[in-house]
Design a protein around this motif. Structure first.
Motif, short mmCIF file in Angstrom:
data_model
loop_
_atom_site.label_atom_id
_atom_site.label_comp_id
_atom_site.label_asym_id
_atom_site.label_seq_id
_atom_site.Cartn_x
_atom_site.Cartn_y
_atom_site.Cartn_z
N PHE A 195 51.06 47.52 30.75
CA PHE A 195 51.98 46.47 31.41
C PHE A 195 53.24 46.53 30.84
O PHE A 195 53.50 46.49 29.62
N THR A 196 54.16 45.51 31.63
CA THR A 196 55.23 45.40 30.93
C THR A 196 55.09 43.03 30.49
O THR A 196 53.79 42.51 30.84
N TYR A 197 55.93 43.01 29.44
CA TYR A 197 55.44 41.49 28.47
C TYR A 197 57.16 41.63 28.33
O TYR A 197 57.89 42.46 27.12
N ASP A 198 56.96 40.78 28.96
CA ASP A 198 59.56 39.98 28.54
C ASP A 198 59.31 38.74 29.51
O ASP A 198 57.60 38.15 29.55
N GLY A 199 59.60 38.23 29.35
CA GLY A 199 59.90 37.05 29.26
C GLY A 199 59.46 36.02 30.69
O GLY A 199 59.57 35.20 31.09
N ASP A 200 59.76 37.28 31.67
CA ASP A 200 58.99 37.20 33.46
C ASP A 200 57.20 37.60 33.07
O ASP A 200 57.30 36.87 34.50
N THR A 201 56.90 37.73 32.08
CA THR A 201 55.16 37.63 32.04
C THR A 201 54.28 36.34 32.24
O THR A 201 55.27 35.72 30.99
N PRO A 202 54.33 36.24 33.40
CA PRO A 202 53.15 34.54 33.99
C PRO A 202 52.07 34.50 32.12
O PRO A 202 51.80 35.47 31.72
N GLY A 203 52.40 32.72 31.51
CA GLY A 203 51.92 33.10 30.24
C GLY A 203 50.33 32.87 30.46
O GLY A 203 50.08 33.35 29.97
N ASP A 204 49.17 32.97 31.98
CA ASP A 204 48.22 33.26 31.77
C ASP A 204 47.69 34.31 32.02
O ASP A 204 46.52 35.07 31.80
N ALA A 205 49.00 35.83 32.25
CA ALA A 205 48.19 36.92 31.65
C ALA A 205 48.33 37.43 30.39
O ALA A 205 47.96 38.66 30.59
N ARG A 206 49.16 36.37 29.54
CA ARG A 206 49.81 36.87 28.72
C ARG A 206 47.78 38.06 27.60
O ARG A 206 48.70 38.51 26.98
N LYS A 207 47.54 36.91 27.59
CA LYS A 207 46.25 36.83 26.76
C LYS A 207 45.58 38.48 27.20
O LYS A 207 45.35 39.00 26.22
N ALA A 208 45.15 38.82 28.79
CA ALA A 208 44.65 39.71 29.25
C ALA A 208 45.46 40.73 28.88
O ALA A 208 45.19 42.45 28.19
N ILE A 209 46.52 40.36 28.76
CA ILE A 209 47.56 41.76 28.94
C ILE A 209 47.68 42.61 27.12
O ILE A 209 47.73 43.00 26.50
N ARG A 210 47.56 41.04 26.30
CA ARG A 210 47.04 41.41 24.80
C ARG A 210 46.16 42.47 24.67
O ARG A 210 46.25 42.74 23.26
N GLU A 211 44.80 41.99 25.40
CA GLU A 211 43.20 42.36 24.91
C GLU A 211 43.37 43.96 25.32
O GLU A 211 43.41 45.02 25.14
N LYS A 212 44.09 44.43 26.91
CA LYS A 212 43.58 45.38 28.10
C LYS A 212 45.52 46.56 27.80
O LYS A 212 45.03 47.21 27.99
N SER A 213 46.19 46.52 27.22
CA SER A 213 47.11 47.14 26.71
C SER A 213 46.51 48.23 26.24
O SER A 213 46.93 48.00 24.83
N HIS A 214 47.12 49.55 26.45
CA HIS A 214 47.69 51.13 25.65
C HIS A 214 48.74 51.17 25.54
O HIS A 214 49.07 51.55 24.54
N ILE A 215 49.50 50.95 26.86
CA ILE A 215 50.67 50.84 26.58
C ILE A 215 51.18 49.38 27.00
O ILE A 215 51.57 49.11 27.56
N VAL A 216 52.48 49.05 26.02
CA VAL A 216 53.15 47.39 26.36
C VAL A 216 54.70 47.88 25.86
O VAL A 216 55.65 48.69 25.47
N LEU A 217 54.46 47.62 27.58
CA LEU A 217 56.44 48.03 28.09
C LEU A 217 57.09 46.62 28.24
O LEU A 217 57.13 46.12 28.25
N THR A 218 58.46 46.66 26.60
CA THR A 218 59.07 45.79 26.84
C THR A 218 60.23 45.47 26.44
O THR A 218 60.42 46.89 25.97
N ASN A 219 61.09 44.32 25.12
CA ASN A 219 62.29 44.82 24.91
C ASN A 219 62.70 44.74 23.67
O ASN A 219 62.04 43.84 23.08
N PRO A 220 63.73 45.17 23.23
CA PRO A 220 63.69 44.49 22.11
C PRO A 220 63.49 43.01 21.13
O PRO A 220 63.25 42.58 20.19
N ASP A 221 63.97 42.63 22.77
CA ASP A 221 64.56 40.82 22.29
C ASP A 221 63.19 40.08 22.68
O ASP A 221 62.99 38.92 21.35
#
Lengths: 839, 439
Positions: free
Chosen positions: A150-176
């Motif tokens: 999953f990508t995790y950035d400013g565009d990631t909707p709030g309700d999806a974030r929890k699932a991403i934190r649990e399920k993501s093997h690879i997190v695509l993000t930016n330094p900010d």
């Protein structure tokens, strides 16, 4: 399927002839040989193949096979083996050489072997992360969705974030996002941190200067958190070609990094052309508009049905070029537009549609900002046209790489603007096509930056005094932060004791987050933009004309305390230029060298000594007869020296000039009372001693003017060598402070305050022994001064090439600055000084 | 050296956190520590992680209110999903309830925010037993958390006000940071913020606990008063000042504030329990707006029947005119959900006069006549009326977002209209045109 392939082949073969037709037409028109300053052919190169390493997971291997990848390029296999052996690596290869596979292969292998393993990918922009997501989704489908990405950035909707934190093997993000969203909430990411195996940093070369210095500190924090959860992740980095990728990587990661620079990918035949718009006024050095010329060149290619991408350096230029090209290529009624624009600010869906259109050939031309420069897959285009030099050699090659990604023939044209850098590059093609001299520097121990990150680190995890955080005295800084009320010592550690969330006040793209918002009060008040503190003083002072989005605004009021500028829309025929008074005071000299006896290398001592003695071509030297005068002073002291060290820069905007468009007439001026701005930073400077100046056969005002012109040119070349922006460096001339042991001569000048750069040279008193300063335009310095000091000889030689190679008579914006601002013989005087410096 | 001194003084990152110069941290003598304990009325508690202060008090108010099974069921439900049976037995025993409220070093959240005072309360001997755990320094955090874990293990039903999104995640984060003490497991977590918002926001506007005490819980009878209460926004600063050797008096105020919040929470829990209970709710004299709020809460938590009767009661009790369309719309959608389409249609007809709900009513009526009654000309009529209403709205609004939304709705209506005329066949279509003109 086979039919379409055949059609493709016919097209590509004819594309070669069509590219050559266009180039021949250009050459035919260039009668003086001044327009096409370089035409270089790069023959196609065969791929170097290697087998998949035996240890690679079988499912992963078949997933790649299903995509048509049954063999690896040699560098991909090397990368996989090095990662497998546990090394931190940096892969240095050009665009379209399959670098994505270099990190995806070992990471996915690790995840398939152990489903607990996690990886964090860092990209400098959100768009790049999106592009990689698509690639990984494709692989995942072939692997029955066995991993989460999953990508995790400013565009990631709030309700999806929890699932991403649990399920993501690879997190695509930016330094900010890592800085403000992930690290300060690491307890929500325990699954990631407890199993963090790999950190991938793509486009490593973009992390230089301020951004790189910040990233280094973010990585320090990241490693700290990983250690807290018992992990020591491995780093896989990719960089475009720069001179010191290994040095940059080991500086950023503060660890040993293995450099892989052999490229095994095939390359198509390519022609690279430098196009200098014809001169229309030789005396003033004015050339035809490079925007119009770019449009003309692109139009030639489009007419020959060659799919073309046009790069511009700003959003405004993108829109102008797009308008020109769409007018020249009207789309058929009812058919979609064949020429499109692509830049930040377009919606993601629109971007995806354009990328698809480019891949399947429906779109024939696209005008883009740097948004398409970094590895977004748009398939292979036939030609690239660049409106203006992108600022660095690395970026130029990346842009050029968008044409002919896999096979066939392609062409890249660089249309130069009249900016000094552009002119230098197109007139010295060997500099560009030879070994890249561009170095990326960072200064992670800049105290302003480091302390801000130390605060963030304390927020994330209490700081133990024995901890290491950069090359600074951590206990001392913690004690100072405690004194300022941010930290509190309890037990063994320093804890965060402030209500604020420190990461919110630290922007990774600037040194301080102090900036001015610009409010348009023409109608209902509306915020139209912001400028950072240093440029606010010169660009939005009262009565300034501020240009935003092509619209002129008059600054009505500058609220210094509230950091707001109120502006109104106007339509006038002039622009304003701030008059700034800059004083530099040397606080501490770190190193000084008498001139004339050393040729040094830009790379640090441990970097490969590629340019230890960089070849300095014998350029025709004007006024070479003056050489003798140097020795005729009868003084054994060298007549110049260069140094670097800590300085205090005081600057104040004291007024402004109104300058008419096109004619550049001075049509008015005004005084301003703005507060003085003080900055402690680092600087590199050249001292011109009295004997050198006295030996010059020029009048006082010509000498003075020559020094300003020289500084203008030195700054241009310095930005080139340091891969930085003109805004990153400041310049000033000042009297050399007296040093102990020197004679009494010039006593009266001793305490004269050093002076400004912009107040014209006419009325200035003569400098006795001036220092020419090139300083870091950021508080605390960002790591340019020391390398600039080391590279002094290269700097002055390249500057001489720039000025002596310029065809203008008395100076132009491309060399020593516009002729109107300088005394008539300033250019000659600047060259004469340079001859002494090069001697 | 002076240069390097200058260097530090110039750094923006080292500018003092507050205009007032922070005091340098000073160590306290042991007898001063005792003074703090005395000031707070606290004793020193010990466990294997160290020490902290504990303040214990028993209060006779608020009074214990008998739990309502129905209320507990509604409160513990998340998105229509009820608790498992075994958990329900634990939930229904008041001995398992633990009221919790913390005072923290900030509201930003994240790993750098600490809960320096953890307030706990439970029903005991007809009154409320309050226990507050206080850390004198960050080094005492582990012993504080260990104590909390033990309390939660004994009473695993947590009752909070905004604790679901603030206090508990923060504490979970604190537990994770210890790397030693596991996050205690909760059987249920009843958070009263959302119920309170649903029930009273319509009437009060703000549902801060203090407001609720004043306007819902009948403050004078509660047994405490907030006259000298500390301002919540000052709490972190009081604690930081204390850490740096400042006065302990403000902290006594913070401890009292936390006590009142806990007692207010317990009282609110009683109030909500009796409001949600079928038998008791019917008897109480309730404000018509609160009834509308209650009905919306019941609707949201899946009790449609009671939502309807409560909503009808609200209308009967003389709901202010501004809220009547809203109540009717709720009733209409409730009627539609249970399949009572005629009742729903009747309600939408009533809503046609309301400027904001008219378009929605038209849409629903158009659907109703197309699908249920199969009276296509009537459906067309309502679709056209909807378009007229929307155009009117669009012309008279200056809000660009509303205008854009209205334009989208209009497109939907136009699509519906096209479909309807297509279904009716060519002969009948023109018959509808005059209907627009008439309007």
């Amino acid at each position: 399927m086979s039919e379409s392939l055949a059609v493709q082949q016919v097209r590509t073969s004819t594309a070669i002839t069509r590219v050559h037709e266009v180039l021949d037409a250009f050459a035919a028109r260039d009668t003086t040989g001044e327009i096409l300053t370089a035409v270089r052919h790069f023959p196609a190169r065969e791929a170097q193949w290697a087998e998949f390493p035996a240890w690679v997971n079988a499912d992963l291997r078949s997933a790649y096979a299903a995509k048509g990848i049954r063999q690896l390029y040699s560098h991909q296999a090397d990368a996989a083996e090095s990662v497998h052996a546990g090394k931190n690596i940096v892969i240095v290869t050009p665009t379209a050489s399959g670098k994505t596979l270099c990190y995806n292969l070992p990471v996915l292998h690790a995840i398939l072997e152990n489903s607990d393993a996690r990886a964090l990918y860092l990209f400098p922009t959100k768009a790049l992360a999106q592009d990689q997501l698509a690639e990984l989704h494709d692989l995942n489908q072939r692997l029955d969705n066995r991993f989460g990405v999953f990508t995790y950035d400013g565009d990631t909707p709030g309700d999806a974030r929890k699932a991403i934190r649990e399920k993501s093997h690879i997190v695509l993000t930016n330094p900010d996002m890592l800085h403000t969203g992930i690290l300060p909430h690491h307890t929500k990411w325990t699954r990631l941190f407890e199993n963090l195996r790999f950190i991938v940093i793509d486009e490593l070369h973009t992390y230089r200067g301020v951004f790189g210095s910040h990233l280094c500190n973010v990585l320090r924090r990241l490693r700290r958190i990983a250690q807290f959860y018992g992990r020591d992740p491995q780093f896989i980095c990719c960089s475009a070609t720069i001179a010191n990728p290994g040095e940059l990587a080991s500086r950023l990661l503060e660890a040993e990094v293995h450099v892989l620079s052999a490229n095994g990918a095939p390359a198509a035949e390519k022609t690279f052309v430098f196009y200098n718009p014809p001169v229309v006024n030789r005396a003033l050095g004015i050339r035809r508009s490079y925007i119009n010329e770019t449009s003309r060149v692109a139009q030639e290619f489009l007419k020959h049905d060659l799919q073309t991408i046009v790069f511009s350096n700003s959003r405004l230029q993108t829109e102008i070029l797009l308008t020109y090209l769409q007018q020249a290529n009207p789309h058929l009624p009812g058919k979609p537009e064949t020429i499109r624009g692509y830049r930040g600010g377009y919606l993601p869906n629109e971007r995806r549609e354009i990328e698809r259109g480019l891949r399947d050939g429906r779109i024939r031309g696209v005008v883009s900002t740097s948004a398409l420069e970094l590895g977004i897959d748009v398939g292979s285009l036939d030609t690239v046209v660049m409106a203006g030099y992108p600022g660095t050699i690395a970026a130029t090659w990346q842009r050029a790489g968008r044409a002919g990604r896999r096979s066939g023939s392609s062409c890249a044209v660089l249309v130069a603007s009249s900016a000094p850098l552009d002119q230098f590059i197109v007139r010295h093609p060997d500099y560009f096509f030879g070994n890249t001299p561009e170095h990326a520097f960072i200064q992670p121990d800049n105290l302003e930056i480091l302390i801000n990150h130390l605060k963030c680190a304390a927020f994330e995890l209490p700081i133990a005094p024995r901890e290491k955080f950069g090359e600074v005295d951590v206990p001392d800084l913690c004690a100072r932060l405690a004194e300022a009320g941010f930290l509190h010592p309890a037990g063994e550690n320093y804890h965060w004791t402030h209500e604020a969330y420190p990461a919110d006040t630290v922007s990774l793209r600037s040194v301080t987050s102090d900036n001015f918002v610009i409010i348009d009060i023409t109608g209902a008040p509306q915020v139209i933009g912001e400028v950072d503190f240093p440029s606010a003083l010169t660009s939005v002072h009262e009565k300034a004309i501020y240009i935003h989005g092509g619209q002129q605004y008059h600054v009505e009021h500058l609220d210094f305390k509230e950091r707001k500028a109120y502006v109104k829309q106007v339509d006038v025929d002039y622009y304003t230029d701030a008059i700034r008074y800059t004083q530099v005071q040397v606080l501490e000299i770190a190193d000084t060298t008498p001139g004339g006896d050393s040729v040094s290398s830009l790379g640090a001592q441990h970097a490969a000594p590629l340019h230890a003695r960089s070849p300095i071509p014998d350029e025709p030297v004007i006024l070479s007869e003056a050489k003798d005068l140097n020795s005729s002073t009868g003084n054994n002291r060298p007549a110049h020296s260069h140094s670097h060290g800590d300085v205090l820069v005081r600057s104040q905007v004291i007024g402004f000039k109104k300058i008419k468009f096109f004619t550049n007439e001075n049509v008015g001026a005004g005084k301003l009372e703005l507060p003085e701005n003080e900055m402690h930073t680092t600087s590199s400077w050249i001292t011109l001693e009295r004997p050198l100046l006295q030996s010059l056969p020029f009048t006082v005002s010509e000498r003075q003017s020559g020094m300003f012109g020289l500084l203008h040119a030195l700054e241009s070349v310095a930005t080139l060598l340091l891969m930085c922006d003109r805004r990153d460096l400041g310049t000033a001339i000042g009297e050399r402070p007296p040093s102990p042991g020197e004679s009494d001569q010039g006593k009266s000048e001793q305490f004269t305050p050093v002076r400004m750069e912009e107040v014209a040279a006419e009325n200035a008193r003569e400098f006795f022994e001036p220092n020419l300063y090139l300083f870091d335009a950021y508080p605390g310095g960002i790591g340019f001064s020391e390398p600039l000091f080391r590279v002094h000889d290269l700097l002055v030689h390249k500057t001489r090439e720039l000025i002596s190679g310029c065809t203008c008579k008395q100076g132009c914006p491309s060399c020593v600055g516009p002729a109107g601002d300088l005394a008539p013989r300033a250019k000659e005087a600047a060259l004469a000084i340079l001859d002494r410096l090069c001697a | 050296m002076s240069a390097s001194l200058d260097k530090f003084s110039r750094l923006a990152a080292l500018k003092p956190a507050r205009p007032r110069a922070a005091q340098p941290a000073t160590l306290r003598a042991p007898d001063e520590e005792d003074a703090l304990a005395k000031q707070l009325g606290a004793g020193i508690a010990k466990n294997r992680f160290g020490e902290h202060l504990a303040v214990s008090n028993w209060f006779s108010t608020p009074e214990f209110v008998e739990p309502s099974t129905v209320a507990l069921e509604l409160l513990s439900r998340t998105r229509d999903v009820s608790l498992p049976k075994c958990a329900r037995a634990v939930l229904e025993d008041p001995a398992n309830w633990l009221f919790l409220d913390t005072e923290t070093t900030g509201l930003a959240g994240g790993t750098g925010t600490y809960a320096f005072l953890i307030g706990l309360a439970w029903w005991d001997a007809g009154g409320l037993q309050v226990e507050q755990l206080f850390m004198r320094d960050f080094a005492e955090e582990h012993s504080l958390l260990q104590e909390l874990a033990a309390r939660v293990a004994k009473r695993p039903v947590l009752v909070t006000f905004n604790g679901k999104s603030f206090d508990w995640p923060l504490l979970e984060s604190r537990f994770t940071m210890t790397r030693k003490i596991a996050v205690p497991r909760l059987v249920a977590h009843l958070d009263l913020l959302h119920p309170a918002r649903a029930l009273w926001k319509l009437r009060l506007g703000s549902v801060r606990l203090v407001e609720l005490e004043r306007h819902v819980l009948d403050a004078p009878r509660l047994g405490w008063h907030r006259e000298n209460d500390v301002a919540s926004s000052m709490i972190p600063q009081y604690y930081f000042d204390y850490l740096r050797g400042g006065p302990a008096e403000p902290l006594a105020g913070v401890v009292r504030h936390n006590q009142m919040d806990l007692r207010g929470l317990a009282a609110l829990f009683g109030k909500i329990n009796s409001l949600l209970d079928v038998g008791r709710a019917a008897m109480e004299e309730t404000d018509s707006l609160d009834l509308l709020g209650l009905s919306r809460f019941l609707h949201r938590r899946g009790d449609a029947n009671r939502a309807r009767t409560t909503c009808e009661r609200a209308l009967d009790a003389g709901l202010p005119a501004a809220f009547r369309p809203q109540a009717r719309r709720d009733l209409a959608s409730l009627a539609k959900r249970r399949g009572d389409h005629h009742r729903a249609a009747a309600l939408w007809q009533e809503l046609l006069a309301d400027p904001h709900d008219a378009a929605h009513a038209c849409e629903q009526l158009a659907i109703h006549y197309e699908r249920r009654v199969k009276d296509l000309p009537r459906a067309v009529e309502f679709a056209q009326l909807g378009i007229v209403k929307l155009r009117h709205l669009r012309i008279h609004t200056r809000d660009p977002y509303l205008a854009a939304r209205v334009a989208r709705l209009e497109d939907k209506f136009l699509a519906r209209l096209t479909r309807l005329t297509h279904r009716m066949g060519p002969n009948q279509a023109p018959a509808c045109a005059p209907l627009i003109a008439r309007k």
